[in-house]
Enzyme design. Structure first.
Site, mmCIF file in Angstrom:
data_model
loop_
_atom_site.group_PDB
_atom_site.id
_atom_site.type_symbol
_atom_site.label_atom_id
_atom_site.label_comp_id
_atom_site.label_asym_id
_atom_site.label_seq_id
_atom_site.Cartn_x
_atom_site.Cartn_y
_atom_site.Cartn_z
ATOM 1 C CE LYS A 14 -2.300 -0.976 3.808
ATOM 2 N NZ LYS A 14 -1.709 -2.264 4.209
ATOM 3 N NE ARG A 89 -4.298 -1.645 10.204
ATOM 4 C CZ ARG A 89 -3.240 -1.070 9.624
ATOM 5 N NH1 ARG A 89 -3.301 0.170 9.197
ATOM 6 N NH2 ARG A 89 -2.125 -1.751 9.451
ATOM 7 N NE ARG A 128 7.271 -2.709 5.848
ATOM 8 C CZ ARG A 128 5.942 -2.526 5.829
ATOM 9 N NH1 ARG A 128 5.337 -2.159 4.723
ATOM 10 N NH2 ARG A 128 5.209 -2.723 6.892
ATOM 11 N NE ARG A 134 6.338 -0.350 10.273
ATOM 12 C CZ ARG A 134 5.180 -0.443 9.636
ATOM 13 N NH1 ARG A 134 5.047 0.144 8.457
ATOM 14 N NH2 ARG A 134 4.178 -1.106 10.157
ATOM 15 N NE ARG A 146 2.214 -5.027 11.301
ATOM 16 C CZ ARG A 146 3.287 -4.799 10.530
ATOM 17 N NH1 ARG A 146 4.443 -5.416 10.759
ATOM 18 N NH2 ARG A 146 3.207 -3.955 9.536
HETATM 19 P P1 AMP Z 1 0.779 0.325 9.162
HETATM 20 O O1 AMP Z 1 1.902 1.306 9.001
HETATM 21 O O2 AMP Z 1 -0.438 0.703 8.390
HETATM 22 O O3 AMP Z 1 1.222 -1.100 8.911
HETATM 23 O O4 AMP Z 1 0.340 0.388 10.693
HETATM 24 C C1 AMP Z 1 1.220 0.038 11.733
HETATM 25 C C2 AMP Z 1 0.439 -0.146 13.018
HETATM 26 O O5 AMP Z 1 -0.209 1.092 13.376
HETATM 27 C C3 AMP Z 1 -0.689 -1.166 12.969
HETATM 28 O O6 AMP Z 1 -0.222 -2.488 13.196
HETATM 29 C C4 AMP Z 1 -1.590 -0.666 14.095
HETATM 30 O O7 AMP Z 1 -1.059 -1.015 15.371
HETATM 31 C C5 AMP Z 1 -1.479 0.839 13.947
HETATM 32 N N1 AMP Z 1 -2.510 1.374 13.032
HETATM 33 C C6 AMP Z 1 -2.300 1.978 11.823
HETATM 34 N N2 AMP Z 1 -3.476 2.350 11.269
HETATM 35 C C7 AMP Z 1 -4.442 1.962 12.133
HETATM 36 C C8 AMP Z 1 -5.861 2.040 12.115
HETATM 37 N N3 AMP Z 1 -6.531 2.570 11.073
HETATM 38 N N4 AMP Z 1 -6.536 1.549 13.183
HETATM 39 C C9 AMP Z 1 -5.893 1.021 14.249
HETATM 40 N N5 AMP Z 1 -4.558 0.885 14.315
HETATM 41 C C10 AMP Z 1 -3.829 1.350 13.270
#
Ligand code: AMP
Length: 191
Positions: A14, A89, A128, A134, A146
């Site tokens: 994404k 989400r 990654r 991260r 996740r």
């Molecule tokens: P991402 O960078 O999108 O993979 O997000 C990393 C982490 O941030 C996720 O595993 C969640 O813990 C948190 N996170 C990101 N976006 C959301 C969301 N829309 N709702 C809840 N947690 C989120």
């Protein structure tokens, strides 16, 4: 306005595709994960709270996430549209997004979902993790959690928009440019 939800499991590409799409369609990219990481980097209270969930691969509570997302949108009203990446989400997040956009006489144009199998996702995330800095990309248990959380809570968001005839599914396996072309074919239908 074009309001796109770029959807898919963690590691589906994404972020990579959003960077290309925002150039092509001139949209503002809003990644809730990036926003949380920036809050963490700035040592804010919100960041501290989010980190405790992110480290485990759990979702940050809806009220925290929705409030942060709405602030970001409010701060950037003069754009041609948004690419929402990693948001919504959960179904309550999707409902909140629809309500917020509805209040501006706007709507989600399309949810475009990247499909990638679990094995490939795990490999991509571990790769990654070698460079992303991260911690949630280096721990295999966090990665698996996740993906599980995505299946348990997040796939319902695609069903929600599918029931409104707004969801499309795109094969997320291939080169970055191939996948980008597939996405553009779908987005051009609503742009
Ligand atoms: P991402 O960078 O999108 O993979 O997000 C990393 C982490 O941030 C996720 O595993 C969640 O813990 C948190 N996170 C990101 N976006 C959301 C969301 N829309 N709702 C809840 N947690 C989120």
């Amino acid at each position: 306005m074009i309001n796109l939800i770029l959807f898919g499991p963690p590691g589906s590409g994404k972020g990579t595709q959003a960077a290309k799409l925002l150039e092509r369609y001139n949209l503002l990219h809003i990644s809730t994960g990036d926003l949380f990481r920036s809050e963490i980097g700035n040592g804010t209270e919100l960041g501290l709270k989010a980190k405790s969930y992110m480290d485990k691969g759990e979702l940050v509570p809806d009220e925290v996430t929705i409030g942060m997302l709405e602030n970001k949108v409010e701060q950037n009203p003069d754009v041609k549209g948004y690419i929402f990446d990693g948001f919504p989400r959960t179904v309550p997040q999707a409902e909140a997004l629809d309500k917020m956009l509805g209040g501006k006489q706007q709507a989600v144009s399309s949810l475009v979902a990247l499909t990638v199998d679990d094995e490939e996702l795990i490999q991509r995330l571990l790769n990654r993790g070698k460079t992303s800095g991260r911690s949630d990309d280096t721990n295999i248990d966090t990665i698996k959690n996740r993906i599980q959380v995505y299946k348990n809570n997040t796939t319902a968001v695609a069903d929600y928009y599918n029931s409104k005839d707004k969801a499309v599914f795109v094969d997320g396996i291939g080169s970055i440019d191939e996948i980008f072309s597939r996405l553009c074919v779908e987005i051009d239908k609503v742009a």
